[in-house]
Every structure is written in C-alpha cells, then in structure tokens.
Motif scaffolding. Sequence first.
Motif, PDB file in Angstrom:
ATOM      1  N   PHE A 135       0.809  -1.221   0.000  1.00  6.64           N
ATOM      2  CA  PHE A 135       0.000   0.000   0.000  1.00  6.64           C
ATOM      3  C   PHE A 135       0.846   1.277   0.000  1.00  6.64           C
ATOM      4  CE2 PHE A 135      -2.364  -3.349   2.229  1.00  6.64           C
ATOM      5  CZ  PHE A 135      -3.435  -3.488   1.359  1.00  6.64           C
ATOM      6  N   GLY A 136       2.164   1.147  -0.153  1.00  7.83           N
ATOM      7  CA  GLY A 136       3.025   2.316  -0.319  1.00  7.83           C
ATOM      8  C   GLY A 136       3.411   3.027   0.955  1.00  7.83           C
ATOM      9  N   ARG A 137       3.270   2.375   2.123  1.00 12.78           N
ATOM     10  CA  ARG A 137       3.618   3.044   3.366  1.00 12.78           C
ATOM     11  C   ARG A 137       5.110   3.350   3.440  1.00 12.78           C
ATOM     12  NH1 ARG A 137       5.701   1.894   8.162  1.00 12.78           N
ATOM     13  NH2 ARG A 137       6.024  -0.281   7.550  1.00 12.78           N
ATOM     14  N   VAL A 138       5.940   2.373   3.080  1.00  9.95           N
ATOM     15  CA  VAL A 138       7.382   2.579   3.127  1.00  9.95           C
ATOM     16  C   VAL A 138       7.803   3.645   2.115  1.00  9.95           C
ATOM     17  CG1 VAL A 138       9.625   1.490   2.813  1.00  9.95           C
ATOM     18  CG2 VAL A 138       7.791   0.240   3.960  1.00  9.95           C
ATOM     19  N   VAL A 296       1.397   8.419   5.000  1.00  9.47           N
ATOM     20  CA  VAL A 296       1.914   7.387   5.898  1.00  9.47           C
ATOM     21  C   VAL A 296       0.922   7.117   7.027  1.00  9.47           C
ATOM     22  CG1 VAL A 296       3.755   6.839   7.534  1.00  9.47           C
ATOM     23  CG2 VAL A 296       4.316   7.910   5.356  1.00  9.47           C
ATOM     24  N   ALA A 297       0.344   8.174   7.585  1.00 13.75           N
ATOM     25  CA  ALA A 297      -0.622   8.000   8.669  1.00 13.75           C
ATOM     26  C   ALA A 297      -1.869   7.265   8.189  1.00 13.75           C
ATOM     27  CB  ALA A 297      -0.989   9.361   9.255  1.00 13.75           C
ATOM     28  N   ARG A 298      -2.302   7.543   6.964  1.00 19.18           N
ATOM     29  CA  ARG A 298      -3.463   6.838   6.415  1.00 19.18           C
ATOM     30  C   ARG A 298      -3.117   5.385   6.109  1.00 19.18           C
ATOM     31  NH1 ARG A 298      -4.827   8.221   1.760  1.00 19.18           N
ATOM     32  NH2 ARG A 298      -7.033   7.628   1.903  1.00 19.18           N
ATOM     33  N   ASP A 299      -1.877   5.145   5.657  1.00 18.41           N
ATOM     34  CA  ASP A 299      -1.462   3.768   5.368  1.00 18.41           C
ATOM     35  C   ASP A 299      -1.375   2.920   6.627  1.00 18.41           C
ATOM     36  OD1 ASP A 299      -1.316   4.418   2.710  1.00 18.41           O
ATOM     37  OD2 ASP A 299       0.849   4.780   2.730  1.00 18.41           O
ATOM     38  N   LEU A 336      -0.553  -8.276   9.589  1.00 16.92           N
ATOM     39  CA  LEU A 336      -0.946  -7.503  10.756  1.00 16.92           C
ATOM     40  C   LEU A 336      -1.895  -6.399  10.301  1.00 16.92           C
ATOM     41  CD1 LEU A 336      -0.644  -6.882  13.771  1.00 16.92           C
ATOM     42  CD2 LEU A 336       1.277  -5.383  13.177  1.00 16.92           C
ATOM     43  N   ALA A 337      -3.114  -6.463  10.787  1.00 19.76           N
ATOM     44  CA  ALA A 337      -4.117  -5.471  10.418  1.00 19.76           C
ATOM     45  C   ALA A 337      -4.785  -4.958  11.677  1.00 19.76           C
ATOM     46  CB  ALA A 337      -5.151  -6.073   9.476  1.00 19.76           C
ATOM     47  N   PRO A 338      -4.980  -3.649  11.792  1.00 19.09           N
ATOM     48  CA  PRO A 338      -5.653  -3.106  12.975  1.00 19.09           C
ATOM     49  C   PRO A 338      -7.150  -3.418  12.941  1.00 19.09           C
ATOM     50  CG  PRO A 338      -5.191  -1.350  11.416  1.00 19.09           C
ATOM     51  CD  PRO A 338      -4.558  -2.581  10.858  1.00 19.09           C
ATOM     52  N   LEU A 339      -7.656  -3.946  14.032  1.00 20.42           N
ATOM     53  CA  LEU A 339      -9.083  -4.241  14.145  1.00 20.42           C
ATOM     54  C   LEU A 339      -9.787  -3.239  15.056  1.00 20.42           C
ATOM     55  CD1 LEU A 339      -9.059  -8.142  14.426  1.00 20.42           C
ATOM     56  CD2 LEU A 339      -9.544  -6.718  12.417  1.00 20.42           C
ATOM     57  N   PHE A 340      -9.213  -2.966  16.200  1.00 19.94           N
ATOM     58  CA  PHE A 340      -9.826  -2.018  17.132  1.00 19.94           C
ATOM     59  C   PHE A 340      -8.713  -1.334  17.926  1.00 19.94           C
ATOM     60  CE2 PHE A 340     -11.478  -0.935  21.350  1.00 19.94           C
ATOM     61  CZ  PHE A 340     -12.483  -0.055  20.971  1.00 19.94           C
ATOM     62  N   ASP A 341      -8.645  -0.005  17.826  1.00 18.41           N
ATOM     63  CA  ASP A 341      -7.676   0.761  18.606  1.00 18.41           C
ATOM     64  C   ASP A 341      -8.316   2.009  19.195  1.00 18.41           C
ATOM     65  OD1 ASP A 341      -8.077   2.244  16.372  1.00 18.41           O
ATOM     66  OD2 ASP A 341      -5.983   2.356  15.757  1.00 18.41           O
ATOM     67  N   ARG A 346      -6.948   6.613  13.298  1.00 20.58           N
ATOM     68  CA  ARG A 346      -7.682   7.628  12.535  1.00 20.58           C
ATOM     69  C   ARG A 346      -7.431   9.030  13.095  1.00 20.58           C
ATOM     70  NH1 ARG A 346     -11.531   6.093   8.934  1.00 20.58           N
ATOM     71  NH2 ARG A 346     -11.879   3.845   8.741  1.00 20.58           N
ATOM     72  N   ALA A 347      -7.328   9.127  14.413  1.00 13.58           N
ATOM     73  CA  ALA A 347      -7.018  10.428  15.006  1.00 13.58           C
ATOM     74  C   ALA A 347      -5.627  10.899  14.603  1.00 13.58           C
ATOM     75  CB  ALA A 347      -7.137  10.347  16.527  1.00 13.58           C
ATOM     76  N   GLN A 348      -4.666   9.958  14.533  1.00 11.74           N
ATOM     77  CA  GLN A 348      -3.322  10.324  14.087  1.00 11.74           C
ATOM     78  C   GLN A 348      -3.332  10.782  12.642  1.00 11.74           C
ATOM     79  OE1 GLN A 348      -0.978   6.856  14.967  1.00 11.74           O
ATOM     80  NE2 GLN A 348      -0.624   7.448  17.103  1.00 11.74           N
ATOM     81  N   ALA A 349      -4.164  10.140  11.813  1.00  8.48           N
ATOM     82  CA  ALA A 349      -4.278  10.584  10.427  1.00  8.48           C
ATOM     83  C   ALA A 349      -4.903  11.971  10.338  1.00  8.48           C
ATOM     84  CB  ALA A 349      -5.097   9.578   9.620  1.00  8.48           C
ATOM     85  N   GLU A 350      -5.882  12.236  11.191  1.00  7.54           N
ATOM     86  CA  GLU A 350      -6.478  13.574  11.203  1.00  7.54           C
ATOM     87  C   GLU A 350      -5.463  14.617  11.659  1.00  7.54           C
ATOM     88  OE1 GLU A 350      -9.895  13.341  13.641  1.00  7.54           O
ATOM     89  OE2 GLU A 350     -11.040  12.058  12.265  1.00  7.54           O
ATOM     90  N   ILE A 351      -4.639  14.244  12.641  1.00  4.39           N
ATOM     91  CA  ILE A 351      -3.586  15.164  13.083  1.00  4.39           C
ATOM     92  C   ILE A 351      -2.617  15.459  11.937  1.00  4.39           C
ATOM     93  CG2 ILE A 351      -1.575  15.365  14.604  1.00  4.39           C
ATOM     94  CD1 ILE A 351      -3.144  13.784  16.687  1.00  4.39           C
TER      95      ILE A 351
END
Length: 459
Positions: A135-138, A296-299, A336-341, A346-351
């Motif tokens: 997904f291009g995070r790196v 990166v935050a969205r990835d 590794l996929a986030p299920l519940f945090d 999402r808040a970090q992506a908004e920041i």
Amino acid sequence: MKRRLVVLAAPLLLAACAMAPQPAPPSSVTVPVAWRTTLPGANASVERDWWRAFGDPALDALVQQAQANNGDLKVARARLQEYQARIRVADSARLPALNLSLAPTRARAIGPQGTPIESTSLVGAVQASYELDLFGRVANTVEAARFEALSQEAALEAAALAVAANTASGYLNLLGLDAQLALAKATLASRERSYNLARHQFEVGYSSRLEMSQAEAELHATAGTVPQLERQVAQQEQALNLLLGASPGAIARGTDLLSLREPTPGAGLPSELLRRRPDIAQAEQAIAAADASLAVARDALLPSIRLTASLGAGAGGIKQLLRSPTELWSIGGSVLAPLFDAGRLRAQAEIAGTVRDRAIYGYESVVRTAFAETENALASIDGLQRQLLEAEARRAAAGEVLRVAHNRYTNGYASYLEELDAQRTAFSADLAALQLRTSLLAAHVDLYRALGGGWTPAP
C-alpha cells in the motif's frame, strides 16, 4: 480452499475500510502582475554574491567569514546532515533485514531417577525479514524524509542569506557611524575655533560675555556627540563579531561610506519571486513532506504483510556445532491489520491532515511576506533616492549660509547668534545626508534579501 480465500480476502476487505482522502484547503494567494514601484534602468538578474556590488573588499571578506563561522549556520548544517541521515533510515525499510543470533545455554534439570542432569546447547541462526509494501507506506515514508531534507536544505540557504544580509547591513551601519563620527570631530574642531574667537573678542571688548558663553555651550554640546558615536561604533563592531563567530575586537574597514557604489538590482516579475527565495522553497517542501506524512498515517490503517525466514544450526557443544550440527530452518509470513484501537490511528491521520493544512497556510504567509518585503524595499529605495537629493541640496545651501554668516560675524556686521544658528543648521544638514545615504545602501541590502539573494533551487 475456503480458508485460503478468507485469508487472501481479509487484507482487501480491510483496505476497503481505509480512511477517505483529506482534501487540501483551497489557496488564497493571488500573485500581483507587477510591482507598485519600479527602479529605472535596473537589471533583473541578481548575482549570488550580491554584496560584491558595493565594491568594498572588506565587506566581501566579512561576509565570507560569517558564512564560514556563524553559529546559526553551523547548527543549520548539522540539522541538514541529520535529515539526510533520516532518508537513509527510511530507505532501509525497502530492503530485507538480516540478523545474526547466537544463543549458548547451560542448564541443570532433574532426571527420571531424581538425579541432576546438566546439558549444554548452542544455537546459531541467520534471520531475514522483509515487509511487502503493498500500500506504499514505506515509499511514502521515504518521500516524507526526502522532502523534509529538501526543506532543511532550503532553510540552510535562507539562513545563509539572512547572515549575509545582516553582515552587510551591520557593516554599512558601521561605515555610517564612522562618517558621522568624523563629521562630529570636524565640527568639534570648528566649534573650538569659534569659541576661541568669541573669547578673544570678549577679552578685547568687541563682544559680550553672552556670546562667549553661547559659543562655550555649543562647544560642549558638540563634544558630547563624539563619545556617544564612539560608543555606538563599539557596539556595532561587537554585533558584527557575533555574526562572524569571532571574539570582541575591531572590525577592518575598506572603502568609506561616500565611496561605496550604489548597486542597481532589479525586481523582475512578482511570479519570479516564488522561485527566487529559499524560504518559499522551504515552505513548499514542508507542504510536500506533510502531505507524504499524511499518506503514511493513512497507510497505518491498512494491513502490513511481513515475510520471515531463518536458517541456523544447533548442537550440544562447540565441537559438535562445527562438525555435525543439527540444521534448523523456518519460513513464514504474517499479516498484521488493525481491528480495534479506539480510533487512535484515525485520530493520528487527522492530526497529520491538520499538519499538512498548517503547512499550506504557512506557505501562503511566507509568500505574502515575500511580496510585502520586496514592495517595501523598492519603495524605500525610490523614496530615499529622492530624499537624498533634497538633503544634498540642503547641505550645500546650509554650507553657503554658514560661510556668509561666519564672514559677517568676523567683520562685525552680525552677532554670534546668526553664526551659531548657521552652524547648527549646517551640522544637522550634513548629519541628515550621511544618515540618508546609509539608509539608502541598507535598503539595497533589504532588496537583495527580499529577492532571495541570487539563490536558485537545485534541480
């Protein structure tokens, strides 16, 4: 088969739940078509070593010394090296990571018969891990680091321009103070001659004590300006030494104030300023870095896939490990996929999105400041040039008034008050002309600074 399909489809389902793109705010910057003030006969190009246009070798040497030894520039260079190293850190994630492990173990345990058993084991392995950047995070992390380094490179150029401009302005101010000090000393010598003449005429009975006292008061008033200017000269030298990264001491002079050349830089078109100033380039690269960091935050909301492999050997001792060890190996992978945090990612992506928006607003502010500084410098040069012409005419007229008043007083046709008033007017006119010329030369430095000082971005 169904289980395999579920495993393969899970990352795609999670990708579908990724955060929607955050659009950037619309731009509110409008570029003017032309400058309000234009300088006639000016060249549109700006040399990178623009301070040489003043024609003073001492100024050239001071700027070079400041560029090499200034403390702020040393900090900026070190910061640039840090961000260049950050690029290598981020780029290292593109390649597999290799690790070597060696685990010697000595243990004692209770055997079946209740007797202690001691054993020794040696396990050595080479482990490799690699993350698939689906997904291009790196890649976005590397881009963000690269843009941050470019922003720091432009910040270094902006700091170098500021140091050169402050050094040039400080040196011109120093020459202006030198000229004012020389004028004050010459005026003081003239006041001493006037006081001696007034005292002689009082002693022989041709004038009153009032005129002698007035001449004495004017002598002391002029004498008081000499130490004041000497103090300002010393303080200006110390300010320059701070820029130069040098210890307190005298500053070498070259050409005097009246012999300096007045440069003729041109402003060009307003749109060209957006590529001339390093601080605008710094703000632009900061937007690109913030946008990549937002990606990166969205990835981080998307799955990450990591492949691992291990190859090693184990034995009960060093001899066995070298001759006939037991081969160990493993190959695997993980998703590794986030299920519940609780909404943390999402808040970090908004920041990160707000950081990108602030970078855009900061860019617009830098652009507006650049336009305003250029307009102010152009208006200052135009106004000071016309003001200096009037000041020179006033200085010439005041000198003629002083000459006539002195002759009238010497020949007994006028009182000393007439000459005293002419002396004050002449001194004020001379001082104003010197201050205006210093301000005019400093305005050229401000224009060079506003135009980016001949800086061109690297390809």
